[in-house]
Design a protein around this motif. Sequence first.
Motif, PDB file in Angstrom:
ATOM      1  N   ILE A 230       0.823  -1.207   0.000  1.00 31.37           N
ATOM      2  CA  ILE A 230       0.000   0.000   0.000  1.00 31.37           C
ATOM      3  C   ILE A 230       0.859   1.260   0.000  1.00 31.37           C
ATOM      4  CG2 ILE A 230      -1.677   1.312   1.376  1.00 31.37           C
ATOM      5  CD1 ILE A 230      -2.803  -1.423   2.278  1.00 31.37           C
ATOM      6  N   SER A 231       1.971   1.211   0.706  1.00 25.51           N
ATOM      7  CA  SER A 231       2.793   2.424   0.830  1.00 25.51           C
ATOM      8  C   SER A 231       3.389   2.861  -0.499  1.00 25.51           C
ATOM      9  CB  SER A 231       3.914   2.195   1.842  1.00 25.51           C
ATOM     10  OG  SER A 231       4.963   1.413   1.301  1.00 25.51           O
ATOM     11  N   GLU A 232       3.594   1.927  -1.408  1.00 21.83           N
ATOM     12  CA  GLU A 232       4.349   2.235  -2.626  1.00 21.83           C
ATOM     13  C   GLU A 232       3.630   3.193  -3.562  1.00 21.83           C
ATOM     14  OE1 GLU A 232       6.630  -2.091  -2.598  1.00 21.83           O
ATOM     15  OE2 GLU A 232       5.044  -1.696  -4.065  1.00 21.83           O
ATOM     16  N   HIS A 233       2.331   2.961  -3.812  1.00 24.64           N
ATOM     17  CA  HIS A 233       1.656   3.724  -4.865  1.00 24.64           C
ATOM     18  C   HIS A 233       0.277   4.260  -4.508  1.00 24.64           C
ATOM     19  CE1 HIS A 233       4.785   2.792  -7.752  1.00 24.64           C
ATOM     20  NE2 HIS A 233       4.674   1.500  -7.486  1.00 24.64           N
ATOM     21  N   TYR A 234      -0.233   3.993  -3.313  1.00 26.01           N
ATOM     22  CA  TYR A 234      -1.535   4.561  -2.952  1.00 26.01           C
ATOM     23  C   TYR A 234      -1.353   6.031  -2.582  1.00 26.01           C
ATOM     24  CZ  TYR A 234      -3.753   0.108  -3.483  1.00 26.01           C
ATOM     25  OH  TYR A 234      -4.236  -1.039  -4.055  1.00 26.01           O
ATOM     26  N   MET A 235      -2.277   6.859  -3.053  1.00 23.89           N
ATOM     27  CA  MET A 235      -2.099   8.306  -3.004  1.00 23.89           C
ATOM     28  C   MET A 235      -2.466   8.861  -1.629  1.00 23.89           C
ATOM     29  SD  MET A 235      -3.465  11.125  -5.748  1.00 23.89           S
ATOM     30  CE  MET A 235      -5.136  11.079  -5.109  1.00 23.89           C
ATOM     31  N   PHE A 236      -1.460   9.022  -0.787  1.00 25.90           N
ATOM     32  CA  PHE A 236      -1.647   9.622   0.531  1.00 25.90           C
ATOM     33  C   PHE A 236      -1.483  11.136   0.464  1.00 25.90           C
ATOM     34  CE2 PHE A 236      -1.096   5.250   1.627  1.00 25.90           C
ATOM     35  CZ  PHE A 236      -1.711   5.063   2.855  1.00 25.90           C
ATOM     36  N   ALA A 237      -0.855  11.641  -0.588  1.00 25.65           N
ATOM     37  CA  ALA A 237      -0.709  13.080  -0.809  1.00 25.65           C
ATOM     38  C   ALA A 237      -1.049  13.354  -2.271  1.00 25.65           C
ATOM     39  CB  ALA A 237       0.715  13.539  -0.497  1.00 25.65           C
ATOM     40  N   LYS A 238      -1.959  14.277  -2.500  1.00 29.53           N
ATOM     41  CA  LYS A 238      -2.461  14.513  -3.846  1.00 29.53           C
ATOM     42  C   LYS A 238      -1.328  14.884  -4.800  1.00 29.53           C
ATOM     43  CE  LYS A 238      -6.085  16.942  -6.412  1.00 29.53           C
ATOM     44  NZ  LYS A 238      -6.688  15.693  -6.916  1.00 29.53           N
ATOM     45  N   GLY A 239      -1.337  14.236  -5.955  1.00 30.31           N
ATOM     46  CA  GLY A 239      -0.352  14.529  -6.980  1.00 30.31           C
ATOM     47  C   GLY A 239       0.887  13.657  -6.930  1.00 30.31           C
ATOM     48  N   PHE A 240       1.012  12.833  -5.884  1.00 33.32           N
ATOM     49  CA  PHE A 240       2.179  11.952  -5.762  1.00 33.32           C
ATOM     50  C   PHE A 240       1.715  10.499  -5.864  1.00 33.32           C
ATOM     51  CE2 PHE A 240       3.420  15.870  -3.750  1.00 33.32           C
ATOM     52  CZ  PHE A 240       4.737  16.055  -4.157  1.00 33.32           C
ATOM     53  N   GLU A 241       2.328   9.751  -6.788  1.00 28.26           N
ATOM     54  CA  GLU A 241       1.862   8.388  -7.037  1.00 28.26           C
ATOM     55  C   GLU A 241       2.850   7.308  -6.632  1.00 28.26           C
ATOM     56  OE1 GLU A 241       1.847   7.398 -11.450  1.00 28.26           O
ATOM     57  OE2 GLU A 241       1.928   9.596 -11.504  1.00 28.26           O
ATOM     58  N   THR A 242       4.038   7.699  -6.182  1.00 23.99           N
ATOM     59  CA  THR A 242       5.011   6.729  -5.668  1.00 23.99           C
ATOM     60  C   THR A 242       5.630   7.305  -4.399  1.00 23.99           C
ATOM     61  OG1 THR A 242       5.515   6.015  -7.930  1.00 23.99           O
ATOM     62  CG2 THR A 242       7.030   5.322  -6.208  1.00 23.99           C
ATOM     63  N   TYR A 243       5.805   6.434  -3.387  1.00 21.13           N
ATOM     64  CA  TYR A 243       6.300   6.883  -2.087  1.00 21.13           C
ATOM     65  C   TYR A 243       7.407   5.949  -1.617  1.00 21.13           C
ATOM     66  CZ  TYR A 243       1.837   9.377  -2.088  1.00 21.13           C
ATOM     67  OH  TYR A 243       0.781  10.167  -2.431  1.00 21.13           O
ATOM     68  N   SER A 244       8.376   6.532  -0.941  1.00 19.66           N
ATOM     69  CA  SER A 244       9.450   5.736  -0.352  1.00 19.66           C
ATOM     70  C   SER A 244       9.253   5.606   1.153  1.00 19.66           C
ATOM     71  CB  SER A 244      10.818   6.363  -0.639  1.00 19.66           C
ATOM     72  OG  SER A 244      11.194   6.185  -1.989  1.00 19.66           O
ATOM     73  N   TYR A 245       9.873   4.579   1.691  1.00 21.47           N
ATOM     74  CA  TYR A 245       9.917   4.328   3.141  1.00 21.47           C
ATOM     75  C   TYR A 245      11.368   3.990   3.461  1.00 21.47           C
ATOM     76  CZ  TYR A 245      10.026   1.021   7.089  1.00 21.47           C
ATOM     77  OH  TYR A 245      10.371   0.332   8.229  1.00 21.47           O
ATOM     78  N   TYR A 246      11.940   4.650   4.486  1.00 18.83           N
ATOM     79  CA  TYR A 246      13.363   4.484   4.773  1.00 18.83           C
ATOM     80  C   TYR A 246      13.610   3.835   6.134  1.00 18.83           C
ATOM     81  CZ  TYR A 246      13.597   7.754   0.868  1.00 18.83           C
ATOM     82  OH  TYR A 246      13.450   8.352  -0.360  1.00 18.83           O
ATOM     83  N   GLY A 247      12.624   3.116   6.655  1.00 18.17           N
ATOM     84  CA  GLY A 247      12.726   2.525   7.980  1.00 18.17           C
ATOM     85  C   GLY A 247      13.440   1.186   8.015  1.00 18.17           C
ATOM     86  N   PRO A 248      13.481   0.566   9.205  1.00 18.42           N
ATOM     87  CA  PRO A 248      14.299  -0.644   9.412  1.00 18.42           C
ATOM     88  C   PRO A 248      13.802  -1.885   8.680  1.00 18.42           C
ATOM     89  CG  PRO A 248      12.990  -0.137  11.383  1.00 18.42           C
ATOM     90  CD  PRO A 248      12.867   1.040  10.467  1.00 18.42           C
ATOM     91  N   LEU A 249      12.529  -1.941   8.290  1.00 19.55           N
ATOM     92  CA  LEU A 249      12.053  -3.137   7.585  1.00 19.55           C
ATOM     93  C   LEU A 249      12.705  -3.285   6.206  1.00 19.55           C
ATOM     94  CD1 LEU A 249       8.256  -3.301   8.532  1.00 19.55           C
ATOM     95  CD2 LEU A 249      10.150  -4.682   9.401  1.00 19.55           C
ATOM     96  N   ASN A 250      13.372  -2.237   5.740  1.00 18.64           N
ATOM     97  CA  ASN A 250      14.145  -2.383   4.503  1.00 18.64           C
ATOM     98  C   ASN A 250      15.257  -3.414   4.652  1.00 18.64           C
ATOM     99  OD1 ASN A 250      13.213  -0.482   2.362  1.00 18.64           O
ATOM    100  ND2 ASN A 250      13.541   1.045   3.966  1.00 18.64           N
TER     101      ASN A 250
END
Length: 321
Positions: A230-250
Amino acid sequence: MGQKVSRNDFEWVYTEEPHASRRKIILEKYPQIKKLFGHDPNFKWVAGAMVLTQILALFVVKDLSWSWLLVAAYCFGGIINHSLMLAVHEISHNLAFGHSRPMHNRILGFICNLPIGLPMSISFKKYHLEHHRYQGDEAIDTDIPTLLEARLFDTTFGKFLWVCLQPFFYIFRPLVINPKPPTRLEIINTVVQLTFNALIVYFLGWKPLAYLLIGSILAMGLHPVAGHFISEHYMFAKGFETYSYYGPLNWITFNVGYHNEHHDFPAVPGSRLPEVKRIAKEFYDTMPQHTSWTRVLYDFIMDPAVGPYARVKRRQRGLAS
């Protein structure tokens, strides 16, 4: 049933996906990023160790009660299997052995697929590369929920069910949106997988196979590591279609959280994506990002502004609007 979502349609846009153009701009400014392209020689050993860990775990779980087997599947085996699914993701980009040795990549994909229990490595590659090239395309990108999904799961409780059922949507959605005839390698993948499953049952019984299959399914649904779906491409901020996460689960997911970086540079293996961000930090630090995959799952379920409709979509070229 909970609150209904506030959206009643997808976010339709009429621009190209953003990654190709940003890739060009970043490479003009930082041509040294090209040195990060290529396969990761250590990847095969990491992925192989995870496969071996799961095979050894089969000898332990065969004697567990069903209750403890479910706990082991959710808390241990499912996490490793999810990591192996993301190993298959890396392999789909030929990042294990490079583009010059495609069959080496496919064979390693078969091996990483074994503990997952369901044949998927070849089929995943077939659809995933199209997701990159045609991100948001209404008829090609099978990562986007169908209209039926969005309409059926449009309440808080509905979204909770949708998250739990995610593995089944990922399995069957491509067959609905963009069906393709099976290839020879898909048939081989299936035969290898079913043979492995049969050997488990023959020598160890049904419980170890159930441990693998249940773990794979649980860790694709309501599970912290599945938050990346869900974090990768669901629109949590209008106009942005891809999102990164930099936490420890990486650390246990081959840096799939560096998702803007991955879509911008799919030829860079996951182990080097943090270096892409370090070099071109002004491009990535200013974009919306997630800090927790668990929080992503919570917000997706509870926030009426987010749901299956919260995806950017594009009309397929040549289709009437």
